[in-house]
Design a protein around this motif. Structure first.
Motif, PDB file in Angstrom:
ATOM      1  N   LEU A  32       0.845  -1.189   0.000  1.00 48.42           N
ATOM      2  CA  LEU A  32       0.000   0.000   0.000  1.00 48.42           C
ATOM      3  C   LEU A  32       0.883   1.242   0.000  1.00 48.42           C
ATOM      4  O   LEU A  32       1.770   1.380   0.852  1.00 48.42           O
ATOM      5  N   LEU A  54     -10.551  -2.002   3.204  1.00 50.27           N
ATOM      6  CA  LEU A  54      -9.399  -1.472   2.463  1.00 50.27           C
ATOM      7  C   LEU A  54      -9.849  -0.888   1.133  1.00 50.27           C
ATOM      8  O   LEU A  54      -9.479   0.240   0.781  1.00 50.27           O
ATOM      9  N   LEU A  72      -7.158   7.135   0.813  1.00 49.11           N
ATOM     10  CA  LEU A  72      -5.892   7.008   1.534  1.00 49.11           C
ATOM     11  C   LEU A  72      -4.683   6.677   0.666  1.00 49.11           C
ATOM     12  O   LEU A  72      -3.556   7.018   1.028  1.00 49.11           O
ATOM     13  N   LEU A  73      -4.904   6.002  -0.460  1.00 50.67           N
ATOM     14  CA  LEU A  73      -3.783   5.436  -1.214  1.00 50.67           C
ATOM     15  C   LEU A  73      -3.508   6.176  -2.512  1.00 50.67           C
ATOM     16  O   LEU A  73      -4.430   6.613  -3.206  1.00 50.67           O
ATOM     17  N   ALA A 114       0.763   5.206   0.508  1.00 52.06           N
ATOM     18  CA  ALA A 114      -0.089   6.275   1.023  1.00 52.06           C
ATOM     19  C   ALA A 114      -0.019   7.521   0.146  1.00 52.06           C
ATOM     20  O   ALA A 114       1.036   7.851  -0.396  1.00 52.06           O
ATOM     21  N   VAL A 131      -3.166   5.982   7.079  1.00 51.79           N
ATOM     22  CA  VAL A 131      -2.974   4.589   6.650  1.00 51.79           C
ATOM     23  C   VAL A 131      -2.473   3.758   7.829  1.00 51.79           C
ATOM     24  O   VAL A 131      -2.969   2.651   8.069  1.00 51.79           O
ATOM     25  N   LYS A 164      -1.274  11.399   3.974  1.00 46.68           N
ATOM     26  CA  LYS A 164      -2.191  10.386   4.499  1.00 46.68           C
ATOM     27  C   LYS A 164      -1.452   9.235   5.196  1.00 46.68           C
ATOM     28  O   LYS A 164      -2.067   8.234   5.564  1.00 46.68           O
ATOM     29  N   GLU A 165      -0.157   9.404   5.413  1.00 45.95           N
ATOM     30  CA  GLU A 165       0.645   8.323   5.992  1.00 45.95           C
ATOM     31  C   GLU A 165       0.120   7.890   7.364  1.00 45.95           C
ATOM     32  O   GLU A 165      -0.019   6.689   7.626  1.00 45.95           O
TER      33      GLU A 165
END
Length: 103
Positions: A10, A74, A81-82, A12, A20, A16-17
């Motif tokens: 994943l 997820l 988030l990703l 980030a 996550v 957004k680290e």
């Protein structure tokens, strides 16, 4: 006997680290509810790269996990988030040592 596993990588989105990391830490509660997922790790590989490693006794258990609440959560949050879709790789387990560590 554990023979099947998954590794999800994943990446980030910038900024957004921590979100996550928090999401993965919260995933432990869901993993603990999955009787067919005996091994589950949430990992930080670099400041922006994360992973999930989990292992299973059968292919049916692995597929059940892929269709279960962790995978659904997820995918529901991936866009937020990703930086890119998660890369999920099936793995064949060739050997395993699992020894509880006291601490």
């Amino acid at each position: 006997m554990i023979k099947h596993a998954l590794f999800a990588r994943l990446e980030a989105k910038p900024g957004k680290e921590q979100a996550v990391a928090d999401f993965l830490a919260a995933g432990l509660d869901l993993a603990n509810q999955e009787a067919t997922t005996p091994i589950w790790f949430a990992l930080r590989l670099s400041p922006t790269t994360f992973g999930i490693f989990d292992a299973f006794s059968s292919e049916a258990d692995r597929q059940a996990h892929l269709n279960g609440p962790i995978a659904q959560a997820l995918m529901a949050h991936a866009g937020e988030l990703l930086a890119s879709p998660p890369v999920i790789e099936p793995i064949d387990v060739l050997g395993l040592k699992n020894q509880a560590v006291q601490g």
